[in-house]
Design an enzyme around this catalytic site. Structure first.
Site, PDB file in Angstrom:
ATOM      1  N   THR A 174      37.309  -7.743 -14.434  1.00  0.00           N
ATOM      2  CA  THR A 174      36.793  -6.624 -13.708  1.00  0.00           C
ATOM      3  C   THR A 174      37.588  -5.203 -14.267  1.00  0.00           C
ATOM      4  OG1 THR A 174      35.347  -7.601 -11.939  1.00  0.00           O
ATOM      5  CG2 THR A 174      35.890  -5.201 -11.890  1.00  0.00           C
ATOM      6  N   PHE A 176      38.137  -1.346 -13.510  1.00  0.00           N
ATOM      7  CA  PHE A 176      38.217  -0.424 -12.563  1.00  0.00           C
ATOM      8  C   PHE A 176      38.499   0.949 -13.104  1.00  0.00           C
ATOM      9  CE2 PHE A 176      39.078  -4.348 -10.383  1.00  0.00           C
ATOM     10  CZ  PHE A 176      38.562  -4.342  -9.317  1.00  0.00           C
TER      11      PHE A 176
END
Length: 282
Positions: A174, A176
C-alpha cells in the site's frame, strides 16, 4: 500540556496506517480516527500536524474516498511511504488452528487472504477494519473466533499469532501519502521527486489527448492518471495525476504550461521526495 507532534490516521490502533505512521514518525503521537474524513479534519482544524493516508494498493487499486477528499481538503501532500502489507491470523490465548471456526476482518483483507480461509474451512465475517477485528476478537474471548489483522494488533490486544504472513500475494503493498496544512515543496535538484496535481478538462473532443500531449513531447513520465466525476455531473471530469519530476525542471514546467491551455483548472497538491521503494520496484 504536551507539545508532542501528532499524526492522524484512519482506523483503530494496530491498523496498517498506524504501523506506517509509527515506522516513519516514531517520536510522534499517532492519533486514531474513525474515518478518513475525521483524519482530514484533524489536520484541518489543528488537532493533528499531519495525516497518514492510504491512496493506492497493489491488489485492490485506488482508495476511492481519498480521491474525492483530496481536491477540496485544502491539505497538501508532503511525503509518500510504501508499506508491504502483512497479515497474521490471530486468536485469543488458548485458541488454535483446530478451535477456530470464524474469521473477522475488513472485506479487502478477507479477499486478500482467501487461501488460508479455504484451507481451514473458516467462515468469514466482515469487520470495519483489520485492527478493529482484532479488538472484537479480544473482547469476545471466544476460542472459536479469529481475526486477520496486522501483526501489531496481536501485541496491542493481547492475542496469539496462529499463523503469520497469511496474505495470498507477497507483493501486496500500500502506498500512503502524508498530508499537511502547509505546502512544503521538496527543493528542486535534490533527488527524485513526485508532483501530484488535479485538473479539469473541457467537455470537448480530444481535450484529454491534447492536455496530456505536453507530457509526452517533453519526456515527462506520468505514473498515475485517475478520473472521476465532479458534483454528480457527467459533463465535468476531474483528473488526479502524478508525474516524475519537479515543476522547476524545464520539461515538467513546459508540460504544465501546455496543460493550462486545454484545462479549466490545474492545482498542484504536492511536490515531494520519491520514496526509495520506487527505484527498487521500477
Amino acid at each position: 500540556m504536551s507539545t508532542k507532534q501528532r499524526i492522524a490516521y484512519q482506523g483503530e490502533p494496530g491498523a496498517n496506517s498506524h504501523i506506517v505512521a509509527r515506522e516513519h514518525y516514531p517520536e510522534w503521537e499517532a492519533v486514531a480516527c474513525a474515518s478518513f474524513e475525521d483524519a482530514f479534519a484533524a489536520v484541518t482544524n489543528g488537532d493533528a500536524d499531519l495525516a497518514m493516508i492510504p491512496i493506492d494498493n497493489s491488489i485492490a487499486g485506488r482508495v476511492s474516498d481519498i480521491h474525492h477528499f483530496l481536491p477540496t481538503s485544502g491539505l497538501h501532500i508532503v511525503a509518500e511511504h510504501f508499506l508491504r502489507i502483512q497479515f497474521s491470523l490471530l486468536g485469543v490465548p488458548g485458541s488454535s488452528l483446530d478451535t477456530i471456526k470464524t474469521v473477522h476482518s475488513h472485506v479487502h483483507a478477507l479477499g486478500q487472504c482467501r487461501k488460508i480461509i479455504k484451507k481451514y474451512g473458516l467462515t468469514p465475517i466482515i469487520s470495519g477494519d483489520t485492527a478493529g477485528a482484532a479488538r472484537e476478537i479480544a473482547d469476545a474471548a471466544d476460542p472459536s473466533q479469529a481475526a486477520i489483522s496486522p501483526p501489531l494488533a496481536a501485541e496491542i490486544y493481547g492475542l496469539e499469532v496462529l499463523a503469520s504472513d497469511v496474505e495470498d500475494e507477497d507483493h501486496n503493498t500500500t502506498r500512503f501519502v502524508v498530508l499537511s496544512r502547509e505546502a512544503r515543496r521538496a527543493p528542486a535538484g535534490n533527488g527524485p521527486t513526485v508532483t501530484s496535481f488535479i485538473f479539469n478538462v473541457r467537455n470537448l473532443p480530444a481535450a484529454l489527448y491534447k492536455a496530456l500531449g505536453g507530457f509526452a513531447t517533453n519526456g515527462v513520465n506520468m505514473t498515475k492518471l485517475e478520473s472521476y466525476m465532479v458534483g454528480g455531473e457527467f459533463t465535468a471530469t476531474q483528473f488526479l495525476a502524478e508525474v516524475d519530476g519537479h515543476p522547476e525542471d524545464t520539461p515538467l514546467r513546459r508540460a504544465l504550461e501546455e496543460l493550462e491551455f486545454f484545462t479549466t483548472d490545474v492545482k498542484i497538491l504536492g511536490v515531494y521526495p520519491a520514496d526509495p521503494f520506487r527505484s527498487l520496484n521500477p
